[in-house]
Design a protein around this motif. Structure first.
Motif, short mmCIF file in Angstrom:
data_model
loop_
_atom_site.label_atom_id
_atom_site.label_comp_id
_atom_site.label_asym_id
_atom_site.label_seq_id
_atom_site.Cartn_x
_atom_site.Cartn_y
_atom_site.Cartn_z
N THR A 66 0.82 -1.22 0.00
CA THR A 66 0.00 0.00 0.00
C THR A 66 0.85 1.26 0.00
N HIS A 67 2.16 1.10 0.09
CA HIS A 67 3.04 2.27 0.06
C HIS A 67 3.21 2.75 -1.37
N LEU A 68 3.99 2.04 -2.17
CA LEU A 68 4.17 2.48 -3.55
C LEU A 68 4.04 1.34 -4.55
N HIS A 127 10.82 -0.73 -0.18
CA HIS A 127 11.09 0.27 0.85
C HIS A 127 10.96 -0.30 2.26
N PRO A 187 7.30 2.01 5.79
CA PRO A 187 6.55 3.20 5.41
C PRO A 187 5.09 2.99 4.99
N ALA A 188 4.61 1.75 4.93
CA ALA A 188 3.25 1.55 4.38
C ALA A 188 2.21 2.30 5.22
N PRO A 189 1.33 3.05 4.53
CA PRO A 189 0.34 3.84 5.28
C PRO A 189 -0.91 3.05 5.68
N ARG A 190 -1.24 1.99 4.95
CA ARG A 190 -2.50 1.27 5.19
C ARG A 190 -2.24 -0.22 5.19
N VAL A 233 11.35 8.36 0.55
CA VAL A 233 9.99 7.79 0.56
C VAL A 233 9.90 6.59 1.50
N SER A 242 1.61 8.86 4.02
CA SER A 242 2.58 8.02 3.32
C SER A 242 3.87 8.77 2.99
N GLY A 243 4.98 8.04 3.10
CA GLY A 243 6.27 8.58 2.68
C GLY A 243 6.26 8.93 1.20
N GLY A 244 5.34 8.30 0.44
CA GLY A 244 5.23 8.64 -0.98
C GLY A 244 4.87 10.10 -1.16
#
Lengths: 152, 435
Positions: free
Chosen positions: A81-83, A99, A113-116, B338, B351-353
């Protein structure tokens, strides 16, 4: 500027030519938003329930994990869910190579770093006996699907 | 005429520009030559100095020229299709005579250009060459820097190998993090919601036409501004020493881009304030050095291409992300950002993004853009290296540059599988590169 009739007609004339030019540019730009997408369907069939071993099975074509616990099934996305890199299953957690995001076995974020959390998708059984996933339909964590006996 | 005399005459004709016999010939050599007429007939001795500019701007333009020529040739051997792009790379490396050399030189010149453009920016900063009316050219330079980075990004996507595929994935997902319009930007960039043929074709056309076209236009403008602003900032100490202030001269028609711009014309600023002993004829002083720098830059990229093959990973495979998946060195600091800037605020994680991929680079770029107007250093710190009265500014810039380089080094040497830190000497676990 004195608003004479000559000035007004001149402005209307030049303005409409300029407007036509701008509209043509916009029309050309519109072509870059595709009207038809030749992409895989969001709803697709997997294998038959019996063909899955217990535990986590990675489906490379659809970038998801099929999780079997006895006769119950659920599906977790393998897309970070990050990139958007593909996470890998490492015995007891998911880990992302790009990452360093880490997720618990139920998809909850435990590090990086994953936000969700990783989304869970709706699972059902197709009429001809295959597991069917709708990746446009997210379901709550804890969702499970038990294929009806005899059909699978 | 004997053959020998004819050859001699031909050689004089060809080399005349570099070897004028008189001052008149020097002037003519510039004005009458199609390729040289955009240079002034005379330039400041200080501008031509090796030590002042290190000729980094010229080097980046020469690299860009090499990239244009090798790129055009590569277009004959490359098919922008997801099925054939990777095969085109293998053909270049193994089936086309010296195709590998072409590909290597294109790739290495691109890496070199990114490095040289950054160094050029550092040179301009350290010499305070962005002050006063040169501020505008600093902004044009920033635009050129961005275009250079975009050109290299769109370029390394084209081989459609693993690096390419995961770079598009990560790059367009960073774009998706932009507030409100992010999803739309990603959709337009990819030409759909998934990475496929549309995305490759769009990045291809951007890479081979739009970005180079924009860069040539910006480059022409950049050069024109250098002359309009009175040459390199290296001449400012001379002007200051003589207390010659730029005269207020009314705008003239000549050299003013169809009368669109106002201000001092090129001729006035560049020729009237320096004394004769401060100046040298462009031919041969500038032209000879241009040729020399060209030969050096070209041969360095050639040698580099003979010794090292351009990177090419496995064919694009959406199922397997390489572990670790690393961007090219000049984007690694962004990858580190990121990966480490996701921050939890209340119940949500930003998010780091968004933070490392958009906010931090956006702030850096904005600060760089307004820096000429923040700079309050005195006039005598313009056009010289490391003037004492700019120490704080130069230290700030050095610090930012050093942090970026440190992040790059960390990511090159210390980041291993799953983005874990491995100290030098520790072995990385081997990771499967396919299923």
């Amino acid at each position: 500027m004195k608003a004479t009739r000559r000035w007004f007609l001149g402005a209307v004339g030049k303005g409409s030519v300029a407007l036509a030019f701008v509209v043509q540019l916009a029309a050309a730009a519109r072509a870059f938003l595709p009207n038809v997408l030749y992409e895989p369907l969001k709803r697709f069939k997997l294998k038959q329930p019996d063909q899955y071993p217990q535990g986590y099975t990675f489906d490379a074509d659809h970038r998801l994990f099929v999780v079997r616990d006895q006769e119950r099934f659920h599906v977790i996305s393998a897309v970070c869910t990050h990139l958007g890199c593909t996470v890998q299953w490492r015995e007891d957690e998911f880990a992302c190579p790009c990452h360093g995001s880490r997720f618990r076995s139920d998809g909850a974020v435990t590090g990086g770093p994953a936000p969700r959390p990783l989304p869970w998708y709706e699972v059902s059984l197709s009429p001809d006996g295959f597991l069917e996933v709708d990746s446009a339909e997210q379901v709550e964590q804890g969702f499970s699907f038990t294929p009806p006996k005899g059909k699978a | 005429m004997t053959a020998r005399e004819r050859a001699g005459a031909l050689w004089r004709r060809l080399s005349w520009t570099w070897n004028p016999a008189s001052e008149r010939e020097s002037g003519d050599a510039i004005v009458r030559n199609l390729w040289l007429h955009w240079f002034p007939a005379k330039i400041a001795r200080a501008s031509a100095s090796w030590n002042y500019s290190l000729w980094l701007g010229v080097a980046s333009v020469i690299l860009f020229l090499i990239l244009n020529v090798t790129g055009l040739l590569l277009m004959f051997f490359y098919v922008p299709s997801t099925e054939r792009a990777y095969g085109s790379m293998k053909d270049l490396d193994y089936a086309v005579t010296l195709g590998w050399l072409l590909r290597n030189q294109h790739r290495w010149a691109a890496h070199a250009m990114v490095a040289v453009v950054f160094l050029h920016m550092a040179r301009v900063f350290f010499t305070g060459a962005y002050r006063g009316q040169r501020a505008w050219n600093w902004l044009v330079g920033l635009a050129l820097l961005l275009a250079t980075l975009l050109a290299s990004f769109t370029g390394y996507l084209l081989p459609w190998d693993q690096l390419a595929f995961w770079a598009v994935t990560v790059g367009t997902n960073i774009a998706r993090e932009a507030p409100l319009i992010g999803g739309w930007i990603r959709f337009v960039l990819l030409g759909g919601s998934e990475i496929g043929q549309n995305a490759l074709l769009r990045f291809y056309v951007l890479h081979v036409f739009f970005l180079p076209a924009i860069m040539w236009i910006l480059f022409a403008y950049h050069m024109w501004r250098v002359r309009r602003d009175g040459g390199l900032a290296a001449v400012e100490p001379i002007r200051l020493a003589r207390a010659v202030q730029p005269k207020a001269v009314p705008a003239t028609k000549s050299y003013s881009l169809f009368g669109l711009t106002r201000g001092t014309s090129v001729v006035v600023r560049s020729s009237t304030e320096l004394e004769e002993k401060d100046e040298v004829f462009s031919s041969p002083n500038l032209t000879r050095r241009l040729v020399l720098v060209f030969l050096i830059v070209f041969n360095v990229t050639l040698l580099w291409s003979l010794l090292a093959g351009a990177p090419l990973e496995e064919a694009a495979n959406p199922a397997v992300t390489p572990n670790p998946a690393k961007a090219p060195w000049y984007f690694l600091w962004l990858q580190e950002l990121v990966a480490s800037t996701t921050i939890p605020i209340g119940g949500i994680r930003i998010s780091g993004g968004l933070i490392g991929g958009i906010v931090v680079p956006g702030i850096l770029l904005s600060v760089a853009a307004i820096w000429p107007w923040l700079d309050r250093s005195p006039a005598d710190s313009e056009g010289v290296w490391f003037p004492p009265r700019r120490r704080r500014q130069n230290l700030t810039f050095t610090l930012i540059f050093a942090v970026i380089i440190a992040l790059i080094l960390i990511d090159v040497f210390l980041r291993g599988p799953y983005w874990h830190l491995y100290w030098p000497g520790t072995a990385w676990p081997t990771m499967p590169r396919s299923l």
